[in-house]
Design a protein around this motif. Structure first.
Motif, PDB file in Angstrom:
ATOM      1  N   SER A   1      -7.099   2.431  -6.015  1.00 54.49           N
ATOM      2  CA  SER A   1      -7.703   2.900  -4.769  1.00 54.49           C
ATOM      3  C   SER A   1      -9.022   2.177  -4.522  1.00 54.49           C
TER       4      SER A   1
ATOM      5  N   VAL B   1      -4.732   6.758  -0.922  1.00 51.71           N
ATOM      6  CA  VAL B   1      -4.172   5.465  -0.549  1.00 51.71           C
ATOM      7  C   VAL B   1      -4.509   4.447  -1.630  1.00 51.71           C
TER       8      VAL B   1
ATOM      9  N   THR C   1       0.842  -1.200   0.000  1.00 49.51           N
ATOM     10  CA  THR C   1       0.000   0.000   0.000  1.00 49.51           C
ATOM     11  C   THR C   1       0.871   1.241   0.000  1.00 49.51           C
ATOM     12  N   GLN C   2       0.442   2.230  -0.755  1.00 48.57           N
ATOM     13  CA  GLN C   2       1.205   3.470  -0.852  1.00 48.57           C
ATOM     14  C   GLN C   2       0.243   4.633  -1.047  1.00 48.57           C
ATOM     15  N   THR C   3       0.602   5.800  -0.510  1.00 47.58           N
ATOM     16  CA  THR C   3      -0.194   6.997  -0.719  1.00 47.58           C
ATOM     17  C   THR C   3       0.374   7.750  -1.911  1.00 47.58           C
TER      18      THR C   3
END
Length: 296
Positions: free
Chosen positions: A229, A199, A192-194
């Motif tokens: 997302s 997110v 997971t990454q923003t």
């Protein structure tokens, strides 16, 4: 002028296919791996009217097969493709788009194209606007030059049963496992990454075209990364690297999670509505009142 008109018609048709693929039913779109492998933008070869994937034309953001309600947003998106030829010549193409979706699942996509194909001769960018309205059961392509809205009825399909969904998922998983076992496909989770404040969950799929499969004397590797997302149910970023076609990067920017203006999802009153897609003979009519029944 005729070539430009034909090019715009082809691009408009591509926009309808990608943005207008939504079905009038609730629920999330297919899993990202399914979209990567089976739908527009998946690895494995060109797919658009000019031999490129739909990401080239900025369509990544709002296609996926289902209407998304209760998750309104506005955003801009950019798509950049870079290809280097054997003699060192670099080809660079950029597409920008504005994306809108309201709480009812209606969407609007404004795609601006420039600098390639017949459009290059005009020296001016060309913007296409598509409105997908599952509430009214129709898609619209807006022709700003002639003030015409090409209307196509949205074909509603029955909601799949739990058994049908399970069967589809089992087929997809079996196919993926077979390809992974053969070494043709490798799937990895990127966690997971923003990205730009959103997110997203990342997936990387590496597809290998074995030597001799398409006349190639060496294996060809195609790498596709997609950041999706679950909250907005849209792709936030995707990167496709294919030695045959170069690298294409799609990025969603400036995401605003507020309700867009309702006027964005209606045909302007000065437009004439014409049945059928661009380039097809249609019968002109003025826009019906907003409380008119949906087209049948």
């Amino acid at each position: 002028m005729k070539r430009k008109s034909l090019a715009c018609t082809a691009l408009s048709a591509a926009l309808v296919l990608c943005v207008g693929a939504a079905r009038a039913q609730d629920g999330p779109p297919p899993a990202p791996d399914a979209m990567m492998r089976g739908g527009p933008g998946g690895p494995g070869g060109p797919g658009g009217p000019f031999g490129d994937h739909v990401e080239l034309m900025g369509f990544e953001g709002l296609h996926g097969g289902k209407v998304v309600k209760g998750a309104p947003f506005s955003a801009t998106a950019s798509t950049e493709t870079t290809q280097t030829l054997q003699d060192g010549t670099a080809i660079h193409r950029t597409t920008t788009s504005n994306l809108y979706r309201d709480s009812q699942g209606r969407s609007r996509n404004e795609v601006t194209l420039s600098g390639f194909g017949p459009l290059q001769a005009s020296g001016k960018p060309h913007t296409m606007v598509s409105i997908a309205d599952p509430v009214a059961g129709a898609h619209y392509m807006l022709d700003a030059d002639h003030k015409i809205a090409h209307m196509m009825v949205m074909r509603q399909r029955g909601t799949p049963t739990a058994a049908q969904e399970q069967e589809f998922e089992q087929r997809m998983q079996a196919r993926l496992q077979k390809e992974e076992a053969s070494g043709a496909v490798k799937k990895e989770s990127l966690g997971t990454q923003t990205i730009n404040g959103v997110v997203a969950e990342g997936t990387r799929i590496t597809r290998t075209i074995a030597a001799g499969q398409i006349g190639n004397d060496k294996p060809i590797q195609i790498v596709f990364e997609r950041w999706y997302s679950p909250d907005l149910q849209v792709v936030v970023k995707s990167v496709r690297t294919d030695p045959r076609f170069g690298t294409t990067t799609y990025t969603l920017n400036n995401v605003q999670r507020t309700e867009p203006a309702a006027s964005l999802f209606t045909v302007p009153p000065e437009y004439t509505v014409q049945q059928g897609g661009p380039g097809r003979a249609g019968r002109g009519m003025r826009m019906p009142p907003s409380d008119a029944p949906a087209p049948q």
